[in-house]
Write a protein that holds these residues in place. Structure first.
Motif, PDB file in Angstrom:
ATOM      1  N   LEU A 116       2.035  14.444 -13.527  1.00  0.00           N
ATOM      2  CA  LEU A 116       0.972  14.849 -14.455  1.00  0.00           C
ATOM      3  C   LEU A 116       0.622  16.318 -14.262  1.00  0.00           C
ATOM      4  O   LEU A 116       0.462  17.071 -15.231  1.00  0.00           O
ATOM      5  N   ALA A 117       0.508  16.740 -12.977  1.00  0.00           N
ATOM      6  CA  ALA A 117       0.167  18.131 -12.696  1.00  0.00           C
ATOM      7  C   ALA A 117       1.253  19.055 -13.229  1.00  0.00           C
ATOM      8  O   ALA A 117       0.973  20.138 -13.756  1.00  0.00           O
ATOM      9  N   MET A 118       2.511  18.622 -13.117  1.00  0.00           N
ATOM     10  CA  MET A 118       3.628  19.423 -13.628  1.00  0.00           C
ATOM     11  C   MET A 118       3.520  19.560 -15.140  1.00  0.00           C
ATOM     12  O   MET A 118       3.665  20.652 -15.688  1.00  0.00           O
ATOM     13  N   LEU A 119       3.254  18.427 -15.807  1.00  0.00           N
ATOM     14  CA  LEU A 119       3.183  18.419 -17.271  1.00  0.00           C
ATOM     15  C   LEU A 119       2.078  19.363 -17.767  1.00  0.00           C
ATOM     16  O   LEU A 119       2.325  20.282 -18.555  1.00  0.00           O
ATOM     17  N   PHE A 120       0.847  19.160 -17.250  1.00  0.00           N
ATOM     18  CA  PHE A 120      -0.274  19.989 -17.704  1.00  0.00           C
ATOM     19  C   PHE A 120      -0.129  21.427 -17.197  1.00  0.00           C
ATOM     20  O   PHE A 120      -0.487  22.368 -17.901  1.00  0.00           O
ATOM     21  N   GLY A 121       0.394  21.566 -15.963  1.00  0.00           N
ATOM     22  CA  GLY A 121       0.579  22.904 -15.402  1.00  0.00           C
ATOM     23  C   GLY A 121       1.546  23.726 -16.228  1.00  0.00           C
ATOM     24  O   GLY A 121       1.347  24.927 -16.427  1.00  0.00           O
ATOM     25  N   ALA A 172      -8.540  16.586  -7.848  1.00  0.00           N
ATOM     26  CA  ALA A 172      -7.232  16.874  -7.263  1.00  0.00           C
ATOM     27  C   ALA A 172      -6.236  17.288  -8.339  1.00  0.00           C
ATOM     28  O   ALA A 172      -5.513  18.277  -8.198  1.00  0.00           O
ATOM     29  N   LEU A 173      -6.239  16.516  -9.433  1.00  0.00           N
ATOM     30  CA  LEU A 173      -5.293  16.807 -10.515  1.00  0.00           C
ATOM     31  C   LEU A 173      -5.551  18.191 -11.094  1.00  0.00           C
ATOM     32  O   LEU A 173      -4.622  18.979 -11.308  1.00  0.00           O
ATOM     33  N   ILE A 174      -6.834  18.505 -11.336  1.00  0.00           N
ATOM     34  CA  ILE A 174      -7.159  19.795 -11.945  1.00  0.00           C
ATOM     35  C   ILE A 174      -6.803  20.945 -11.009  1.00  0.00           C
ATOM     36  O   ILE A 174      -6.234  21.960 -11.436  1.00  0.00           O
ATOM     37  N   ALA A 175      -7.077  20.769  -9.714  1.00  0.00           N
ATOM     38  CA  ALA A 175      -6.696  21.815  -8.749  1.00  0.00           C
ATOM     39  C   ALA A 175      -5.187  22.026  -8.765  1.00  0.00           C
ATOM     40  O   ALA A 175      -4.702  23.158  -8.739  1.00  0.00           O
ATOM     41  N   MET A 176      -4.431  20.920  -8.833  1.00  0.00           N
ATOM     42  CA  MET A 176      -2.974  21.034  -8.848  1.00  0.00           C
ATOM     43  C   MET A 176      -2.483  21.700 -10.120  1.00  0.00           C
ATOM     44  O   MET A 176      -1.544  22.506 -10.093  1.00  0.00           O
ATOM     45  N   VAL A 177      -3.118  21.366 -11.257  1.00  0.00           N
ATOM     46  CA  VAL A 177      -2.719  21.964 -12.535  1.00  0.00           C
ATOM     47  C   VAL A 177      -2.935  23.477 -12.494  1.00  0.00           C
ATOM     48  O   VAL A 177      -2.044  24.259 -12.847  1.00  0.00           O
ATOM     49  N   PHE A 178      -4.094  23.896 -12.016  1.00  0.00           N
ATOM     50  CA  PHE A 178      -4.389  25.331 -11.951  1.00  0.00           C
ATOM     51  C   PHE A 178      -3.436  26.030 -10.993  1.00  0.00           C
ATOM     52  O   PHE A 178      -2.983  27.146 -11.251  1.00  0.00           O
ATOM     53  N   ASN A 179      -3.151  25.367  -9.867  1.00  0.00           N
ATOM     54  CA  ASN A 179      -2.256  25.956  -8.878  1.00  0.00           C
ATOM     55  C   ASN A 179      -0.857  26.121  -9.462  1.00  0.00           C
ATOM     56  O   ASN A 179      -0.279  27.206  -9.427  1.00  0.00           O
ATOM     57  N   LEU A 196       0.832  -1.208   0.000  1.00  0.00           N
ATOM     58  CA  LEU A 196       0.000   0.000   0.000  1.00  0.00           C
ATOM     59  C   LEU A 196       0.864   1.254   0.000  1.00  0.00           C
ATOM     60  O   LEU A 196       0.561   2.224  -0.707  1.00  0.00           O
ATOM     61  N   LEU A 197       1.936   1.228   0.811  1.00  0.00           N
ATOM     62  CA  LEU A 197       2.834   2.384   0.875  1.00  0.00           C
ATOM     63  C   LEU A 197       3.468   2.643  -0.487  1.00  0.00           C
ATOM     64  O   LEU A 197       3.573   3.784  -0.940  1.00  0.00           O
ATOM     65  N   LEU A 198       3.868   1.541  -1.138  1.00  0.00           N
ATOM     66  CA  LEU A 198       4.491   1.651  -2.456  1.00  0.00           C
ATOM     67  C   LEU A 198       3.495   2.226  -3.454  1.00  0.00           C
ATOM     68  O   LEU A 198       3.824   3.129  -4.247  1.00  0.00           O
ATOM     69  N   HIS A 199       2.262   1.732  -3.387  1.00  0.00           N
ATOM     70  CA  HIS A 199       1.216   2.229  -4.275  1.00  0.00           C
ATOM     71  C   HIS A 199       0.993   3.734  -4.047  1.00  0.00           C
ATOM     72  O   HIS A 199       0.921   4.509  -5.001  1.00  0.00           O
ATOM     73  N   GLY A 200       0.909   4.130  -2.765  1.00  0.00           N
ATOM     74  CA  GLY A 200       0.689   5.537  -2.442  1.00  0.00           C
ATOM     75  C   GLY A 200       1.825   6.411  -2.939  1.00  0.00           C
ATOM     76  O   GLY A 200       1.599   7.492  -3.492  1.00  0.00           O
ATOM     77  N   THR A 201       3.061   5.922  -2.755  1.00  0.00           N
ATOM     78  CA  THR A 201       4.230   6.671  -3.220  1.00  0.00           C
ATOM     79  C   THR A 201       4.156   6.870  -4.730  1.00  0.00           C
ATOM     80  O   THR A 201       4.378   7.966  -5.241  1.00  0.00           O
ATOM     81  N   TRP A 202       3.825   5.785  -5.444  1.00  0.00           N
ATOM     82  CA  TRP A 202       3.736   5.861  -6.891  1.00  0.00           C
ATOM     83  C   TRP A 202       2.638   6.854  -7.313  1.00  0.00           C
ATOM     84  O   TRP A 202       2.825   7.668  -8.224  1.00  0.00           O
ATOM     85  N   MET A 203       1.480   6.807  -6.612  1.00  0.00           N
ATOM     86  CA  MET A 203       0.379   7.705  -6.965  1.00  0.00           C
ATOM     87  C   MET A 203       0.771   9.169  -6.744  1.00  0.00           C
ATOM     88  O   MET A 203       0.406  10.038  -7.532  1.00  0.00           O
ATOM     89  N   THR A 204       1.514   9.425  -5.649  1.00  0.00           N
ATOM     90  CA  THR A 204       1.952  10.800  -5.384  1.00  0.00           C
ATOM     91  C   THR A 204       2.892  11.289  -6.487  1.00  0.00           C
ATOM     92  O   THR A 204       2.760  12.409  -6.978  1.00  0.00           O
ATOM     93  N   ILE A 205       3.808  10.409  -6.903  1.00  0.00           N
ATOM     94  CA  ILE A 205       4.739  10.787  -7.979  1.00  0.00           C
ATOM     95  C   ILE A 205       3.966  11.020  -9.276  1.00  0.00           C
ATOM     96  O   ILE A 205       4.165  12.012  -9.979  1.00  0.00           O
TER      97      ILE A 205
END
Lengths: 217, 236
Positions: free
Chosen positions: B43-48, B106-113, B29-38
Motif C-alpha cells: 500500500l505504501a508503495m502504491l500511494f508513495g 504508520a502507512l502515512i509515514a511510509m507513504v511520505f518517506n 500469528l506469524l503468518l498474519h504478521g507476514t501478511w500485514m508487513t506485505i
C-alpha cells in the motif's frame, strides 16, 4: 508537566553527541568489516567469495532493527554481558560493514582488468597489488558513495533508541514524555538530524558531480 | 522442542536451552504478521508512487515556488530518520488535532518517506525518454494513448525498474520500525509473542529469517516480472 525550555534543548544537543559517537563507531567498525568483505567478495578463493556473499545477503536482506534485537538479546544467551550502547555499536558495525562492503566491491571491480594484469605481470604479491595498484584507484571512486552512505549510518543510529540507548531520538522521547509538546520536540529532533545529515548529502552530491566531470574529460 | 541443546558441547558452552516450540506454535500469528508487513509495504508503495509521480511532474514542469517546496520535502525526508518521521506522524500531528490509528499513522509515514525517495527515481525515468521518440510516435500516427503506453510508460518503467524494486525491498525492511508504535506488522507480532513466551532470542531469529525469505522471494518475483514483461532489447 512543564514546558519545553532551554535546558531541554541542551539535553537534546548533548544527546546528539551520542548520535555522532555511535555513527563514528559504526563507520570505523563498518569500514574495517566492509574492507574485509569487499576484498573477500573480489578474492579468487571461492569459500571467501561465498561466505562474504551470504554475509552481505543476510545483513542487507533483514531489517536493521531485528539485527539490533538479535545482538541485544543474543549476547546474554552466549553468556556475554551487553549494554544497549555496545549492542547498537556491534549491530550497526555489522550492518554498515555489509553495505560498505557491497559499495566498495563495485568500486574495486570498476578498476580495469588491465591494471590487475599489469600488477600480476610485474610479479607483485596480492597485498602489493591491492595496496599499491587497485585500492588507491578504487578509493577515488569510492569516496562519494561512502560519504552518501554516512547519512544512512547517522539515520540508522536512531534505532538504538528502541533498545533504550539515550541518543538523540530517545532523548526526544524522554523530553516529550515530560513536556508533552511532541510538535516542538520532534521538530527540533528532526532539525538536529537534518543539520548533521544535510551537509553530508550535499558533500556527497558535490563529489559525485566532480568525479563525473573528471571521468567524462 | 529442544533443538540445538541436543548437542552436549553446545549445552556446556552455552548455558541456554533453545526452545523454538512456542514460536512455531504461534504460526497463525506469524503468518498474519507476514501478511500485514506485505500489505503495509505494498500500500505504501502504491500511494508513495502516486506522491512521487505528482512531485516529479512538479519538479520538472511546475512553477519555481512549487519546485522549491518539493525540493524541501525531499531533502527533509531524506536527511532525517524514518523513526523520527514516524513519531512526528504518530505523536506530533495528533497533538494538534489529527486523530488516527497506529496503522494509519504508520502507512502515512511510509507513504511520505517513499514518496521522497521515489520522486528522484520517477524523474530520472521521465528524463530518460528522448523527445525524438515521442515525435517519431506522432509521425507514425500512433494515438495519444498508444504513445503514452508504448513510448513513454513502458521504456520509462524499464529504465527505473531496478531502482524502484530495490526501493520496495528497503521499504519493506524499514517497515519493521512501525512496530514501535504498535502498528500491526511482523515485528510487532514478535514483540507480542515475546511478552507471552519470554523466548525473545528464538522469536527474533525466526522473524529475521522470515524477513530474509521475503527479501529473497520478492527479488526473485521482481526478476521474473522483468523477464516476462520488460526484457526486450533497446537501443542505447
Amino acid at each position: 508537566m512543564r514546558t519545553f525550555g532551554y535546558s531541554d534543548f541542551w539535553f537534546l544537543v548533548e544527546a546528539a553527541q551520542w548520535t555522532v559517537a555511535l555513527s563514528l563507531m559504526a563507520f570505523i567498525g563498518g569500514g574495517i568489516v566492509g574492507l574485509i568483505v569487499a576484498l573477500s567478495r573480489t578474492a579468487e578463493n571461492a569459500v571467501a567469495r561465498t561466505l562474504s556473499m551470504w554475509f552481505i545477503q543476510v545483513f542487507r536482506g533483514t531489517p536493521l532493527l531485528l539485527q539490533l534485537f538479535l545482538v541485544f538479546f543474543g549476547a546474554p544467551v552466549l553468556g556475554l554481558d551487553i549494554n544497549p550502547w555496545l549492542a547498537a555499536a556491534v549491530a550497526l558495525t555489522l550492518n554498515s560493514g555489509a553495505f560498505l562492503g557491497e559499495i566498495w566491491r563495485g568500486c574495486i571491480e570498476a578498476i580495469p582488468r588491465g591494471q590487475w594484469e599489469a600488477a600480476e605481470a610485474l610479479g607483485l604479491s596480492y597485498w602489493n597489488k591491492m595496496r599499491d595498484v587497485v585500492l588507491p584507484q578504487a578509493l577515488k571512486i569510492a569516496v562519494p558513495p561512502t560519504v552518501g552512505y554516512l547519512v544512512q549510518i547517522v539515520k540508522g543510529t536512531s534505532l538504538a533508541a528502541i533498545i533504550g540507548f539515550t541518543e538523540l531520538t530517545r532523548a526526544g522521547q524522554i523530553i516529550n514524555n515530560a513536556t508533552f509538546q511532541p510538535m516542538v520536540v520532534f521538530s527540533i529532533v528532526a532539525a538536529i538530524y537534518f543539520v548533521l545529515c544535510w551537509p553530508l548529502s550535499l558533500l556527497a552530491a558535490y563529489m559525485e558531480r566532480r568525479l563525473a566531470a573528471t571521468a567524462s574529460r | 522442542m529442544l533443538l540445538p541443546s541436543a548437542i552436549p558441547w553446545f549445552r556446556n558452552k552455552v548455558n541456554y536451552s533453545f526452545q523454538f516450540g512456542p514460536v512455531f506454535d504461534a504460526w497463525p500469528l506469524l503468518l498474519h504478521g507476514t501478511w500485514m508487513t506485505i500489505q503495509l509495504s505494498a500500500l505504501a508503495m502504491l500511494f508513495g508512487l502516486m506522491v512521487a509521480v505528482v512531485c516529479a511532474w512538479g519538479k520538472t514542469a511546475g512553477p519555481a515556488p512549487l519546485r522549491w517546496l518539493i525540493n524541501a520535502y525531499i531533502e527533509i525526508i531524506r536527511n532525517t530518520p524514518f523513526l523520527v518521521q514516524l513519531f512526528f506522524f504518530f505523536f506530533a500531528l495528533p497533538a494538534i488535532g489529527v486523530r488516527w490509528s497506529p496503522y494509519t499513522a504508520a502507512l502515512i509515514a511510509m507513504v511520505f518517506n517513499l514518496g521522497a525517495y521515489a520522486t528522484e527515481i520517477v524523474r530520472a525515468g521521465i528524463e530518460s525518454i528522448p523527445k525524438g521518440q515521442i515525435e517519431a510516435g506522432m509521425a507514425l500516427s500512433l494515438s495519444r494513448v498508444e504513445i503514452f503506453r508504448y513510448i513513454i510508460l513502458k521504456p520509462a518503467l524499464k529504465a527505473i525498474y531496478p531502482a524502484l524494486t530495490s526501493q520496495f525491498i528497503l521499504l519493506m525492511l524499514a517497515s519493521s520500525v512501525v512496530s514501535v508504535i504498535s502498528a500491526d506488522d511482523l515485528t510487532s507480532v514478535a514483540a507480542n509473542l515475546q511478552s507471552e513466551t519470554f523466548r525473545s532470542f528464538e522469536i527474533y531469529i525466526v522473524i529475521t529469517g522470515i524477513y530474509l525469505l521475503l527479501t529473497l522471494l520478492f527479488s526473485y518475483l521482481f526478476r521474473l516480472v522483468f523477464q516476462w514483461g520488460l526484457n526486450y532489447p533497446d537501443r542505447r
